[in-house]
Design an enzyme around this catalytic site. Sequence first.
Site, PDB file in Angstrom:
ATOM      1  N   SER A  86      51.795 -21.666  26.131  1.00 16.86           N
ATOM      2  CA  SER A  86      51.538 -22.073  25.468  1.00 16.86           C
ATOM      3  C   SER A  86      51.730 -24.152  25.346  1.00 16.86           C
ATOM      4  O   SER A  86      51.046 -24.992  25.294  1.00 16.86           O
ATOM      5  CB  SER A  86      50.795 -22.282  23.870  1.00 16.86           C
ATOM      6  OG  SER A  86      49.720 -21.085  24.464  1.00 16.86           O
TER       7      SER A  86
ATOM      8  N   HIS B 188      45.339 -16.565   8.442  1.00 16.26           N
ATOM      9  CA  HIS B 188      44.662 -14.385   7.606  1.00 16.26           C
ATOM     10  C   HIS B 188      46.455 -14.844   6.219  1.00 16.26           C
ATOM     11  O   HIS B 188      47.337 -14.268   7.160  1.00 16.26           O
ATOM     12  CB  HIS B 188      44.995 -14.295   9.380  1.00 16.26           C
ATOM     13  CG  HIS B 188      44.393 -12.588   9.175  1.00 16.26           C
ATOM     14  ND1 HIS B 188      43.868 -12.129   7.589  1.00 16.26           N
ATOM     15  CD2 HIS B 188      45.042 -11.322   9.341  1.00 16.26           C
ATOM     16  CE1 HIS B 188      43.739 -11.387   8.257  1.00 16.26           C
ATOM     17  NE2 HIS B 188      44.379 -10.424   8.685  1.00 16.26           N
TER      18      HIS B 188
END
Length: 335
Positions: free
Chosen positions: A54, A108
């Site tokens: 990434s 989360h």
Amino acid sequence: MSSNIYYENDADLNLIKNKKVAIIGYGSQGHAHALNLRDSGVDVSIGLLDESKSRVVAKKDGFEVLTPLEATIWADHIVLLTPDESQKNVFATIQSELKEGKSLGFAHGFNIHFEKIIPPDHVPVIMVAPKGPGHMVRREFQKESGVPCLVAIAADPFGNAKDFALSYAKAIGGTRAGVVETTFREETETDLFGEQAVLCGGLTALIKAGFEVLVEAGYSPVMAYFECLHEIKLITDLIYEGGISNMRQSISNTAEYGDVTVGPQIVDSATKERMRSILSQIQSGKFASDWLEEAQSGYPELSKLRKLGREHLIESIGQDIRRKFRYSPESQSGE
């Protein structure tokens, strides 16, 4: 409904704009948070391991890319947006630099709720969880809209964590749609249950079971695909737009009668009892432990089940149908 809901006027964007923010991870949520934050005037850097694929994407998007430790040293607010199973290891590399004045964020509650990550007592810990995938968070923001978000506070040593969480939510577009206040426990357990019992596990198992019943009864796999998978989007779009009653108003009387009379025979009290068992395993932490053990072992069970899933007849039939029928799913309308 007792949950507090917050909108644009409830959040002060300056609280987050006055901070340097490190986004650790640049996947689905990471890229959306980073781009939306930057567009809202926030100073953002990306933290990625040297070997991360990434890094190229984040640099192409114009971000300074640091290691997670370097990003933590640089930032005031650090947001862990790597996969659940990798967060504990990432946290171990940055923990020493979580000094007073810094705060920690999540999208989360998994690792905080199940105590896989235990931050220092002096660090505020917040969660801002968009209720949609990252590409939707980014797309809606660019349309000057937003995706509803959840906010929760796990640690608030200085008494201002909720205001800061709302500011962050505003910067990624959440307050345009509405931000619901919850807890790390509630978000984690309901999210896992929804994924397993309804949205992913329950739905895909139901689709495949229906497909198999029709094919085993001698019907064409193409017809079985259209009836058990293709039309799912048409129905869920109607439910998403206006609830179950809205869907029932849009389908034929025949379909509605079948819905209300036959549905309870498929999902009955025994199904709900199995759902309760699934929820108990989530609440006890068994699922979390099993999942992390699976990840640490190199995903043997997941890899096997992925392979079986790809080899199911419904996948090859679907690929063939999507190749032969030149349609746009978004353009389809209901019955």
